[in-house]
Design a protein around this motif. Structure first.
Motif, short mmCIF file in Angstrom:
data_model
loop_
_atom_site.label_atom_id
_atom_site.label_comp_id
_atom_site.label_asym_id
_atom_site.label_seq_id
_atom_site.Cartn_x
_atom_site.Cartn_y
_atom_site.Cartn_z
N HIS A 1 -30.94 -20.09 28.82
CA HIS A 1 -31.86 -19.10 29.51
C HIS A 1 -33.03 -18.99 28.92
O HIS A 1 -34.31 -18.92 29.55
CB HIS A 1 -31.17 -17.94 29.91
CG HIS A 1 -31.97 -17.07 30.82
ND1 HIS A 1 -32.02 -17.28 32.08
CD2 HIS A 1 -32.36 -15.92 30.43
CE1 HIS A 1 -32.85 -16.24 32.60
NE2 HIS A 1 -33.06 -15.26 31.75
N ARG B 1 -35.31 -22.29 28.83
CA ARG B 1 -35.96 -22.58 30.25
C ARG B 1 -37.18 -21.80 30.43
O ARG B 1 -38.10 -21.97 31.20
CB ARG B 1 -34.89 -22.33 31.20
CG ARG B 1 -33.70 -23.49 31.27
CD ARG B 1 -32.76 -23.24 32.38
NE ARG B 1 -31.37 -24.26 32.04
CZ ARG B 1 -30.31 -23.76 32.03
NH1 ARG B 1 -30.11 -22.21 32.52
NH2 ARG B 1 -29.33 -24.24 31.53
N ASP C 1 -40.74 -22.84 31.41
CA ASP C 1 -41.46 -22.38 32.80
C ASP C 1 -42.79 -21.61 32.42
O ASP C 1 -43.91 -21.53 33.33
CB ASP C 1 -40.68 -21.30 33.37
CG ASP C 1 -39.40 -22.00 33.99
OD1 ASP C 1 -39.56 -23.15 34.31
OD2 ASP C 1 -38.50 -21.12 34.33
N ASP D 1 -43.78 -29.49 26.82
CA ASP D 1 -42.47 -28.43 26.77
C ASP D 1 -41.52 -28.84 25.60
O ASP D 1 -41.02 -27.89 25.08
CB ASP D 1 -41.69 -29.05 28.27
CG ASP D 1 -42.55 -28.62 29.43
OD1 ASP D 1 -43.29 -27.57 29.10
OD2 ASP D 1 -42.19 -28.80 30.47
N ASN E 1 -27.80 -23.44 35.30
CA ASN E 1 -28.04 -24.72 35.31
C ASN E 1 -27.17 -25.55 34.57
O ASN E 1 -27.43 -25.86 33.45
CB ASN E 1 -29.55 -25.06 35.17
CG ASN E 1 -29.87 -26.78 35.40
OD1 ASN E 1 -29.08 -27.30 36.24
ND2 ASN E 1 -31.01 -27.16 34.63
N LEU F 1 -31.91 -29.67 27.71
CA LEU F 1 -33.36 -29.38 27.73
C LEU F 1 -34.28 -30.69 27.24
O LEU F 1 -33.54 -31.39 26.51
CB LEU F 1 -33.61 -28.14 26.95
CG LEU F 1 -32.91 -26.69 27.76
CD1 LEU F 1 -32.90 -25.78 26.69
CD2 LEU F 1 -34.20 -26.38 28.85
#
Length: 362
Positions: A57, A60, A64, A72, A277, A361
């Protein structure tokens, strides 16, 4: 007119100021991590604090928020290392992997757990499962699939007898190098590599080293270890292995597929809550009869559960009995997946949840 040296000095002063702020904030984060440990109580080890769903979490949110210029993947790597160091303040996680030092499996460990985790190099994939089961390793990282060569059968077969749980997944872009003490390709008579790597580079080998002997060994790092003792030998491995074993690259990027990627599974002893996810891995066995596979798969479609992959293996429980390894989207706690598994009960001889875990990820 502005003096360029004065302008550069001001830029460097600003960078130094930002560095001080970053360091102060990292220290503050580490102090709050210690507060988490205090709240949870005394006498706990790193595995009691490790929450993969929480880490997923956080990372992510990093993706974002990212506006560049760093990618990223770079931002995730930096934050992963911060979290790894904060978690390891008292007792670092012990993570088993297919050794020796310098394998792609070790790279996958570092990508998922950071460099503050304690890597435990082991002699085989079977041993990784065994050390996790015995509690000598908190987690293990094992290869399960390559984008060009398919599934790693020994990993799937271990799930038939092991109680290991899948706690995470790592996707690692694999760049193969030809490493050697030799000065030129013409001096090479033998190439050591893991069997998977020989397959991943077979076209390059056929074109560039058509007459050499290809020798399959237990890992690419083992290949590098063997090659460092011979002037006429080379190893197929990553650059990291070359640095570890003192070999120079005679050629780089020799994999046949430009998108050569290996997927690894993180194995442990527990199931973790949803991250938002997730993917779920299932082991389902059926008897050999017409329509058996349809009966197993139709509940997923009925309840809107997306299937990501399926692989069959002999179940080792009887003649012509098969086990299906199935990955689906979602967490085992999700209502649609629960309903699908409920419908599957009468038609499957065994339904086992191998794990629910955050999707990989960057």
């Amino acid at each position: 007119m502005t003096d360029p040296k004065e302008s550069l000095g001001k830029v460097r002063e600003r960078i130094d100021s930002i560095d001080r702020q970053i360091q102060e904030l990292i220290s503050e984060r580490a102090n709050w991590a210690q507060e988490v440990a205090r709240v949870k109580g005394e006498g706990l080890s790193a595995i009691d604090y490790y929450r993969p769903e929480r880490e997923a979490h956080v990372l992510r949110m990093v993706v974002d928020r990212n506006k560049g210029p760093l990618s990223d993947g770079e931002m995730v790597r930096l934050f992963r290392e911060i979290m790894s160091s904060c978690l390891a303040q008292e007792d670092p996680l012990k993570v088993g992997f297919l050794g020796p030092e310098g394998t792609f499996s070790e790279q996958a460990v570092r990508k998922h757990f950071g460099h503050a985790a304690y890597g435990l190099p082991l002699g085989s994939i079977e041993e990784v499962f065994q050390e996790v089961a015995a509690g000598h390793a908190d987690f293990g990282v094992v290869p399960v699939e390559n984008s060009g060569q398919g599934m790693i059968q020994v990993t799937l077969d271990m799930f038939l007898t092991s109680e290991a749980r899948v706690c995470g997944e790592v996707e690692l872009r694999v760049h193969q190098c030809l490493l050697s003490r030799a000065a030129a390709l013409g001096e090479i008579r033998r190439v050591f590599a893991h069997a998977q790597s020989l397959q991943q580079c077979k076209t390059w080998l056929r074109i560039n080293l058509p007459d050499v002997e290809c020798v399959a060994v237990s890992s690419n790092a083992e290949a590098a270890r063997l090659a460092r003792h011979a002037d006429d030998a080379a190893a197929i491995a990553g650059r990291t292995a070359g640095k570890v074993y003192g070999l120079k690259p005679l050629a780089e990027g020799i994999e046949d597929r430009a998108d050569n990627t290996t997927r690894f599974l993180v194995i442990g002893r527990s199931l973790f809550p949803p991250s938002g996810n997730d993917r779920t891995s299932l082991l389902i066995t059926v008897n050999d009869k017409p329509g058996a596979l349809y009966d197993v798969l139709s509940p997923f479609a009925k309840h809107g559960v997306s299937m990501n992959r399926i692989e069959s293996r002999p179940a080792h429980t009887g003649k012509w009995q098969y086990a299906f390894f199935i990955d689906v989207s979602g967490h085992i706690d999700d209502a649609p997946l629960q309903a699908a598994l409920g419908d599957m009960g009468p038609v499957a001889t065994q339904v086992r949840v191998l794990g629910s875990y955050p999707v990989a990820l960057p």
